[in-house]
Design a protein around this motif. Structure first.
Motif, PDB file in Angstrom:
ATOM      1  N   VAL A  25       0.838  -1.209   0.000  1.00 25.49           N
ATOM      2  CA  VAL A  25       0.000   0.000   0.000  1.00 25.49           C
ATOM      3  C   VAL A  25       0.871   1.257   0.000  1.00 25.49           C
ATOM      4  O   VAL A  25       0.616   2.192  -0.760  1.00 25.49           O
ATOM      5  N   VAL A  26       1.911   1.270   0.823  1.00 30.45           N
ATOM      6  CA  VAL A  26       2.803   2.441   0.883  1.00 30.45           C
ATOM      7  C   VAL A  26       3.491   2.656  -0.457  1.00 30.45           C
ATOM      8  O   VAL A  26       3.568   3.785  -0.955  1.00 30.45           O
ATOM      9  N   LEU A  27       3.993   1.589  -1.064  1.00 26.81           N
ATOM     10  CA  LEU A  27       4.647   1.732  -2.373  1.00 26.81           C
ATOM     11  C   LEU A  27       3.670   2.230  -3.427  1.00 26.81           C
ATOM     12  O   LEU A  27       4.028   3.058  -4.272  1.00 26.81           O
ATOM     13  N   GLY A  28       2.446   1.741  -3.400  1.00 26.23           N
ATOM     14  CA  GLY A  28       1.434   2.207  -4.351  1.00 26.23           C
ATOM     15  C   GLY A  28       1.116   3.677  -4.166  1.00 26.23           C
ATOM     16  O   GLY A  28       0.975   4.418  -5.146  1.00 26.23           O
ATOM     17  N   LEU A  29       1.007   4.122  -2.916  1.00 25.47           N
ATOM     18  CA  LEU A  29       0.722   5.539  -2.658  1.00 25.47           C
ATOM     19  C   LEU A  29       1.876   6.433  -3.089  1.00 25.47           C
ATOM     20  O   LEU A  29       1.662   7.501  -3.667  1.00 25.47           O
ATOM     21  N   LYS A  31       4.116   5.761  -5.411  1.00 20.00           N
ATOM     22  CA  LYS A  31       4.195   5.746  -6.873  1.00 20.00           C
ATOM     23  C   LYS A  31       3.125   6.659  -7.484  1.00 20.00           C
ATOM     24  O   LYS A  31       3.399   7.400  -8.428  1.00 20.00           O
ATOM     25  N   SER A  32       1.915   6.625  -6.960  1.00 19.35           N
ATOM     26  CA  SER A  32       0.853   7.462  -7.518  1.00 19.35           C
ATOM     27  C   SER A  32       1.097   8.944  -7.239  1.00 19.35           C
ATOM     28  O   SER A  32       0.753   9.788  -8.059  1.00 19.35           O
ATOM     29  N   SER A  33       1.702   9.271  -6.102  1.00 14.71           N
ATOM     30  CA  SER A  33       1.967  10.676  -5.816  1.00 14.71           C
ATOM     31  C   SER A  33       3.131  11.199  -6.655  1.00 14.71           C
ATOM     32  O   SER A  33       3.169  12.370  -7.006  1.00 14.71           O
ATOM     33  N   GLU A  34       4.089  10.352  -6.983  1.00 17.05           N
ATOM     34  CA  GLU A  34       5.216  10.756  -7.822  1.00 17.05           C
ATOM     35  C   GLU A  34       4.771  10.978  -9.264  1.00 17.05           C
ATOM     36  O   GLU A  34       5.358  11.777  -9.976  1.00 17.05           O
ATOM     37  N   HIS A  35       3.732  10.287  -9.699  1.00 20.47           N
ATOM     38  CA  HIS A  35       3.265  10.410 -11.079  1.00 20.47           C
ATOM     39  C   HIS A  35       2.816  11.842 -11.380  1.00 20.47           C
ATOM     40  O   HIS A  35       3.145  12.391 -12.426  1.00 20.47           O
ATOM     41  N   GLY A  36       2.092  12.456 -10.479  1.00 19.04           N
ATOM     42  CA  GLY A  36       1.580  13.802 -10.695  1.00 19.04           C
ATOM     43  C   GLY A  36       2.675  14.847 -10.750  1.00 19.04           C
ATOM     44  O   GLY A  36       2.524  15.889 -11.389  1.00 19.04           O
ATOM     45  N   LYS A  37       3.781  14.564 -10.111  1.00 19.21           N
ATOM     46  CA  LYS A  37       4.882  15.527 -10.047  1.00 19.21           C
ATOM     47  C   LYS A  37       5.484  15.775 -11.432  1.00 19.21           C
ATOM     48  O   LYS A  37       5.924  16.874 -11.734  1.00 19.21           O
TER      49      LYS A  37
END
Length: 58
Positions: A25-29, A31-37
């Motif tokens: 779950v932490v890795l997924g969160l 990864k998804s937050s880095e995508h928007g950057k």
């Protein structure tokens, strides 16, 4: 007395599963937050490829 004792349930695999699930779950969160950057940079590179760091200038 040997027949009256109850065996205590072992929760080791539940703990291991919980830690693995939490890590996923932490890795997924992250990864998804880095995508928007990098969305803005990706759009700029799509418009003008010379802005890419990997553009070979000859």
């Amino acid at each position: 007395m040997s027949g009256t004792q109850e065996k205590e349930k072992d929760y080791f695999w539940f703990y291991v599963g919980g830690v693995v699930l939490a890590a996923i779950v932490v890795l997924g969160l992250v990864k998804s937050s880095e995508h928007g950057k990098y969305e803005m940079a990706s759009k700029a590179i799509a418009v003008d490829p010379t802005q890419s760091a990997y553009f070979n200038k000859k």
